[in-house]
Design a protein around this motif. Structure first.
Motif, PDB file in Angstrom:
ATOM      1  N   UNK A   1       8.543  -4.951   8.507  1.00 46.38           N
ATOM      2  CA  UNK A   1       9.561  -4.519   9.476  1.00 46.38           C
ATOM      3  C   UNK A   1      10.965  -4.825   8.947  1.00 46.38           C
ATOM      4  N   UNK A   2      11.120  -5.991   8.343  1.00 50.40           N
ATOM      5  CA  UNK A   2      12.440  -6.401   7.865  1.00 50.40           C
ATOM      6  C   UNK A   2      12.867  -5.629   6.618  1.00 50.40           C
ATOM      7  N   UNK A   3      11.920  -5.261   5.770  1.00 51.90           N
ATOM      8  CA  UNK A   3      12.240  -4.409   4.625  1.00 51.90           C
ATOM      9  C   UNK A   3      12.760  -3.054   5.091  1.00 51.90           C
ATOM     10  N   UNK A   4      12.102  -2.514   6.129  1.00 50.94           N
ATOM     11  CA  UNK A   4      12.548  -1.226   6.674  1.00 50.94           C
ATOM     12  C   UNK A   4      13.957  -1.353   7.235  1.00 50.94           C
ATOM     13  N   UNK A   5      14.216  -2.454   7.927  1.00 51.92           N
ATOM     14  CA  UNK A   5      15.561  -2.683   8.476  1.00 51.92           C
ATOM     15  C   UNK A   5      16.588  -2.801   7.356  1.00 51.92           C
ATOM     16  N   UNK A   6      16.249  -3.575   6.327  1.00 50.44           N
ATOM     17  CA  UNK A   6      17.168  -3.788   5.202  1.00 50.44           C
ATOM     18  C   UNK A   6      17.493  -2.472   4.499  1.00 50.44           C
ATOM     19  N   UNK A   7      16.505  -1.593   4.357  1.00 52.20           N
ATOM     20  CA  UNK A   7      16.728  -0.309   3.685  1.00 52.20           C
ATOM     21  C   UNK A   7      17.777   0.522   4.421  1.00 52.20           C
ATOM     22  N   UNK A   8      17.797   0.446   5.745  1.00 48.04           N
ATOM     23  CA  UNK A   8      18.815   1.169   6.510  1.00 48.04           C
ATOM     24  C   UNK A   8      20.215   0.681   6.179  1.00 48.04           C
ATOM     25  N   UNK A   9      20.370  -0.636   6.070  1.00 48.69           N
ATOM     26  CA  UNK A   9      21.685  -1.204   5.729  1.00 48.69           C
ATOM     27  C   UNK A   9      22.091  -0.783   4.319  1.00 48.69           C
ATOM     28  N   UNK A  10      21.146  -0.794   3.386  1.00 45.22           N
ATOM     29  CA  UNK A  10      21.447  -0.439   1.997  1.00 45.22           C
ATOM     30  C   UNK A  10      21.839   1.027   1.874  1.00 45.22           C
ATOM     31  N   UNK A  11      21.154   1.888   2.615  1.00 42.90           N
ATOM     32  CA  UNK A  11      21.528   3.299   2.571  1.00 42.90           C
ATOM     33  C   UNK A  11      22.933   3.478   3.154  1.00 42.90           C
ATOM     34  N   UNK A  12      23.242   2.711   4.193  1.00 41.89           N
ATOM     35  CA  UNK A  12      24.584   2.782   4.775  1.00 41.89           C
ATOM     36  C   UNK A  12      25.664   2.338   3.818  1.00 41.89           C
ATOM     37  N   UNK A  13      25.307   1.456   2.866  1.00 42.11           N
ATOM     38  CA  UNK A  13      26.255   0.980   1.855  1.00 42.11           C
ATOM     39  C   UNK A  13      26.289   1.890   0.624  1.00 42.11           C
ATOM     40  N   UNK A  14      25.468   2.947   0.628  1.00 43.68           N
ATOM     41  CA  UNK A  14      25.459   3.875  -0.499  1.00 43.68           C
ATOM     42  C   UNK A  14      24.511   3.480  -1.617  1.00 43.68           C
ATOM     43  N   UNK A  15      23.687   2.459  -1.405  1.00 45.71           N
ATOM     44  CA  UNK A  15      22.752   2.011  -2.432  1.00 45.71           C
ATOM     45  C   UNK A  15      21.385   2.650  -2.172  1.00 45.71           C
ATOM     46  N   UNK A  16      21.289   3.932  -2.510  1.00 45.53           N
ATOM     47  CA  UNK A  16      20.068   4.676  -2.212  1.00 45.53           C
ATOM     48  C   UNK A  16      18.861   4.155  -2.991  1.00 45.53           C
ATOM     49  N   UNK A  17      19.100   3.646  -4.218  1.00 44.51           N
ATOM     50  CA  UNK A  17      17.981   3.159  -5.025  1.00 44.51           C
ATOM     51  C   UNK A  17      17.344   1.920  -4.389  1.00 44.51           C
ATOM     52  N   UNK A  18      18.174   0.978  -3.933  1.00 46.78           N
ATOM     53  CA  UNK A  18      17.639  -0.218  -3.282  1.00 46.78           C
ATOM     54  C   UNK A  18      16.929   0.159  -1.989  1.00 46.78           C
ATOM     55  N   UNK A  19      17.524   1.094  -1.243  1.00 46.98           N
ATOM     56  CA  UNK A  19      16.906   1.539   0.005  1.00 46.98           C
ATOM     57  C   UNK A  19      15.539   2.154  -0.268  1.00 46.98           C
ATOM     58  N   UNK A  20      15.448   2.999  -1.292  1.00 42.07           N
ATOM     59  CA  UNK A  20      14.179   3.646  -1.624  1.00 42.07           C
ATOM     60  C   UNK A  20      13.123   2.612  -2.014  1.00 42.07           C
ATOM     61  N   UNK A  21      13.532   1.608  -2.785  1.00 38.12           N
ATOM     62  CA  UNK A  21      12.606   0.562  -3.208  1.00 38.12           C
ATOM     63  C   UNK A  21      12.034  -0.185  -2.012  1.00 38.12           C
ATOM     64  N   UNK A  22      12.904  -0.529  -1.051  1.00 38.24           N
ATOM     65  CA  UNK A  22      12.439  -1.309   0.094  1.00 38.24           C
ATOM     66  C   UNK A  22      11.655  -0.447   1.085  1.00 38.24           C
ATOM     67  N   UNK A  23      12.015   0.805   1.263  1.00 38.45           N
ATOM     68  CA  UNK A  23      11.202   1.674   2.114  1.00 38.45           C
ATOM     69  C   UNK A  23       9.826   1.916   1.489  1.00 38.45           C
ATOM     70  N   UNK A  24       9.799   2.019   0.172  1.00 40.19           N
ATOM     71  CA  UNK A  24       8.525   2.214  -0.515  1.00 40.19           C
ATOM     72  C   UNK A  24       7.605   1.006  -0.320  1.00 40.19           C
ATOM     73  N   UNK A  25       8.158  -0.193  -0.500  1.00 38.30           N
ATOM     74  CA  UNK A  25       7.333  -1.391  -0.321  1.00 38.30           C
ATOM     75  C   UNK A  25       6.849  -1.517   1.121  1.00 38.30           C
ATOM     76  N   UNK A  26       7.751  -1.273   2.060  1.00 35.51           N
ATOM     77  CA  UNK A  26       7.372  -1.360   3.471  1.00 35.51           C
ATOM     78  C   UNK A  26       6.303  -0.319   3.809  1.00 35.51           C
ATOM     79  N   UNK A  27       6.445   0.900   3.294  1.00 33.77           N
ATOM     80  CA  UNK A  27       5.480   1.957   3.564  1.00 33.77           C
ATOM     81  C   UNK A  27       4.094   1.581   3.052  1.00 33.77           C
ATOM     82  N   UNK A  28       4.052   0.943   1.881  1.00 36.02           N
ATOM     83  CA  UNK A  28       2.767   0.506   1.333  1.00 36.02           C
ATOM     84  C   UNK A  28       2.073  -0.466   2.279  1.00 36.02           C
ATOM     85  N   UNK A  29       2.853  -1.393   2.849  1.00 35.78           N
ATOM     86  CA  UNK A  29       2.272  -2.372   3.768  1.00 35.78           C
ATOM     87  C   UNK A  29       1.840  -1.703   5.063  1.00 35.78           C
ATOM     88  N   UNK A  30       2.715  -0.865   5.616  1.00 35.36           N
ATOM     89  CA  UNK A  30       2.366  -0.178   6.865  1.00 35.36           C
ATOM     90  C   UNK A  30       1.118   0.680   6.687  1.00 35.36           C
TER      91      UNK A  30
END
Length: 769
Positions: free
Chosen positions: A561-590
């Motif tokens: 849940x927290x990785x998904x939340x963090x990815x939203x903040x990273x995308x808002x900061x323009x760091x799409x690569x970090x956001x993609x990495x954290x959404x990917x990890x969270x998706x694997x767990x979900x």
């Protein structure tokens, strides 16, 4: 019984003329008309081609093969087919010995073959068999198990050219015995068998699109056992396929044979199971009926906790006895553990016995207590969800609180069925007399689940009720818990200041508390609030700390849940690569935790990353998946995310032709959840990109690609959301089409044809729920 002609053939087969050396006679003896008394079946043999091939090979070297399986699995029919298929191996005949009503094995051999001689039956049999290259098929050994074992051991020692095929519901335990499990039919074989037997009562019957699904469900409900399928198909003279499926709850009335001369044990499905049940010890029978309380399988730990009372002896030994006698199934899981289950027909039979025994109330109570305690200890995995619902159904009728306390625990895990538990909580809040903290938590969880369905007004009303009740109870940790949930409701409504006050109060109340996970959850909520307010830098700092704490404590559920939340903040900061990495990890767990709400959020996030990367077709595919899953699960991710995806989809369509836009959107709408997750995790590398992959179907290409990655059949089944035996069926067809014998050959072929996929950035974590 042998007629005179057959007896003479037998006598002649042992004769060697003066001018005919023994090896010449042996060669001439290899003919299809070798003497035998094998049963002649009037129906076609369907399926099991791979087993027949393997058994043919096995029987050229092995001298004792025991076909082991439950009643109705088709052991006797398979034994007859293999005996008839390789007559060249036994020029002196293949002899069928029926043991169902026999008093002893040797006597049955002498009687069935009308062997001459006097003295002990075993000596008579061995004298006749000593010099012969012959096959004995000992059918239904389970009721004379020890005697069959002793006879077989002695016969193989005394008669060096003799081969024995035994059919039994458990192994003989003889040295050198090859134990060959006769399992349920593969999917396609089960369907073909149903079609073939249905045509006997309805000559125009044909398996086609309108009736395929109900017939497939019938076969699954019948554990793909040949005897049960044949009995069910015979009912098509009086009911349709759908009516047959609907009547399977009363299967023992329905599943009877119309064949008057069938053995008694095969005239009804109940008789087939009863035959095996009579061979159990008292303790095995007691355990067998008690295991009917479980739904969807069980562990050894669960069986010991729920079923052991009043049973003498080691429960593992008793359970092992049931497995050995084909009354229970042991499945080895990929994590190295073993999970047990009853076949559905056995489960229905055992449940009837449990009701008759008077044990049912005790066992149901222990089942409820076991899963309640394990869930509270956070030591259950998603595979136990069926058992949890069974415990809830019992509690609703038998517990003072009508199961509200367990419903609260179930609602607080992400692998639950959101729609079902939401309805249950709302019903119990109306009916259950449970007071206090349990009721406050139930109001709060219902508010969150109603929010996920998009009903903001009802959600707020429930959230307010939870806060009011918690304050009346003056429990600081409970107030903090309900404030976190209520704050989420207010944040979704755009009432950010109210949400902030609730979160701040919760953190103050949790100072010094040992409940670290709740404190992290509140901080996660504060991080999301910062994202809503546009302060993504502050959000990233808060949320990165939450992820680090959960990772260090091994809390994968919270971490996802927290990785998904963090990815939203990273995308808002323009760091799409970090956001993609954290959404990917969270998706694997979900995905591993079967959490549809989490998967929907992450798939939507990765669609937004694709929009940044200007991968327009990918945007539309993922957005379409989110749209479909949201509708199917009645889950809504929130107005902000919905608006983001609508904007991204419009921008993508503006860059593509109408044909490409609609094609990409339709691809996403028709993707299975498993394939959608794979697509999201692996970029655009799919098996669809393979131009020339030979004769394999689309699904076979997917399976071959996963074999190339080293995945087991169970892992492939979980990834594709299909049964493990279905995967094995695909693998068999792949090997047959390509002329291969091993998974390794399939893997090499797949890599050579470009089916290998990139590995994930991070391996999918194992669920600890």
């Amino acid at each position: 019984m042998l007629d005179l002609t057959t007896r003479r053939i037998l006598e002649m087969s042992a004769w060697v003329g003066e001018d005919k050396p023994m090896d010449t006679v042996a060669v001439r003896g290899r003919r299809a008309d070798a003497p035998n008394n094998l049963p002649h079946h009037l129906t076609s043999f369907v399926g099991r081609e791979a087993e027949l091939r393997s058994l043919k090979t096995q029987l050229r070297t092995a001298r004792l093969v025991t076909l082991i399986g439950t009643g109705g699995a088709g052991k006797s029919r398979l034994a007859a087919e293999i005996a008839r298929a390789v007559p060249d191996v036994w020029p002196d005949g293949a002899w069928w010995i029926e043991l169902e009503a026999a008093k002893d094995t040797a006597g049955a051999v002498v009687g069935m073959l009308e062997l001459p001689g006097s003295g002990p039956a075993q000596n008579v049999a061995f004298s006749w068999l000593t010099a012969k290259r012959a096959l004995l098929v000992l059918d239904n050994c389970e009721q004379l198990l020890a005697d069959c074992a002793a006879f077989s051991h002695a016969a193989l020692q005394r008669c060096p050219q003799l081969t024995i095929i035994a059919t039994s519901r458990e192994a003989l335990g003889v040295p050198g015995e090859v134990r060959w499990p006769v399992a349920s039919l593969r999917d396609s074989d089960a369907l073909h068998l149903f079609e073939a037997r249905a045509r006997l009562v309805s000559p125009d019957f044909k398996l086609s699109a309108p009736n395929h699904d109900p017939v497939e469900q019938i076969c699954v409900r019948l554990d793909r056992l040949p005897l049960a399928i044949e009995m069910a198909a015979a009912r098509l003279d009086v009911m349709s396929e759908k009516e047959l499926l609907n009547n399977l709850n009363d299967r023992f009335r329905l599943l009877t044979s119309g064949t008057r001369n069938a053995p008694q044990r095969q005239q009804t499905m109940a008789a087939a199971i009863d035959w095996s049940h009579r061979l159990l010890t008292d303790d095995e029978a007691r355990l067998f009926r008690r295991l009917a309380v479980f739904q969807g399988g069980f562990t050894l730990d669960a069986a010991e906790a729920v079923c052991a009372e009043g049973t003498e002896g080691n429960l593992l030994e008793l359970l092992g006895g049931l497995v050995q006698k084909s009354m229970a199934v042991a499945d080895r899981l990929d994590d190295g553990s073993t999970r047990y289950r009853l076949l559905e027909s056995h489960h229905a039979y055992a449940l009837g016995r449990l009701r008759e025994s008077g044990d049912i109330d005790l066992v149901n109570k222990r089942h409820y207590e076991y899963f309640r305690d394990r869930l509270a200890a956070q030591s259950l995995k998603s595979r136990e969800s069926v058992n949890l619902w069974a415990a809830l159904e019992w509690a609703r009728e038998n517990m003072e609180d009508m199961g509200l306390s367990l419903a609260v625990e179930v609602a607080d895990v992400e692998f639950t069925d959101h729609s079902r538990v939401r309805s249950l909580l709302l019903d119990l809040l109306d009916d259950s007399p449970a007071p206090g903290a349990v009721r406050a938590k139930a109001f709060n969880l219902a508010a969150r689940l109603v929010l996920r369905a998009g009903d903001h007004e009802t959600s707020r009303s429930l959230a307010d009720a939870s806060v009011t009740l918690a304050r009346e109870l003056q429990d600081p940790e409970l107030i903090a818990y309900v404030n976190d949930g209520a704050g989420t409701v207010y944040r979704a409504r755009g009432e950010l200041d109210d949400a902030a006050r609730m979160y701040d109060e919760a953190l103050v109340l949790l100072k010094g508390s040992a409940n670290r996970r709740l404190a992290i959850e509140v901080k996660n909520s504060l991080g999301l609030l910062a994202v809503e307010r546009g302060d993504n830098a502050a959000a990233r700092e808060i949320l990165a700390g939450c992820v680090a704490q959960s990772r260090s404590e091994g809390d994968e559920t919270g971490m996802a849940r927290q990785l998904e939340s963090l990815a939203n903040a990273e995308l808002g900061l323009g760091d799409a690569r970090a956001a993609a990495s954290h959404w990917t990890e969270a998706l694997s767990i979900f995905r591993d935790q079967n959490d549809p709400f989490g998967m929907i959020w992450c798939l939507g996030g990765l669609a937004l990353v694709a929009a940044v990367d200007e991968e327009h077709e990918r945007v539309l595919r993922l957005a379409a998946v989110v749209d479909r899953m949201s509708r199917e699960w009645s889950l809504i991710t929130g107005k902000s995310r919905v608006g983001q995806l609508e904007d991204a989809s419009r921008a993508a369509r503006a860059k593509l032709s109408d044909r490409k836009s609609e094609g990409a959107w339709n691809d996403g709408k028709t993707m299975s959840t498993a394939k959608a997750v794979e697509f999201a995790l692996r970029g655009n590398a799919t098996t669809d990109a393979v131009v020339d992959a030979g004769p394999l179907s689309k699904r076979e290409l997917e399976v071959a690609a996963m074999v190339a990655e080293g995945m087991t059949s169970r892992q492939i089944a979980e990834r594709l959301f299909i049964a493990e035996r279905t995967v094995e069926g695909h693998l068999e067809r792949i090997r047959n089409k390509l002329g291969f014998r091993s998974r390794t050959e399939v893997a090499v072929w797949a890599v050579e044809h470009g089916l290998g996929s990139r590995t994930l950035d991070k391996p999918p974590p194992t669920s600890t729920v």
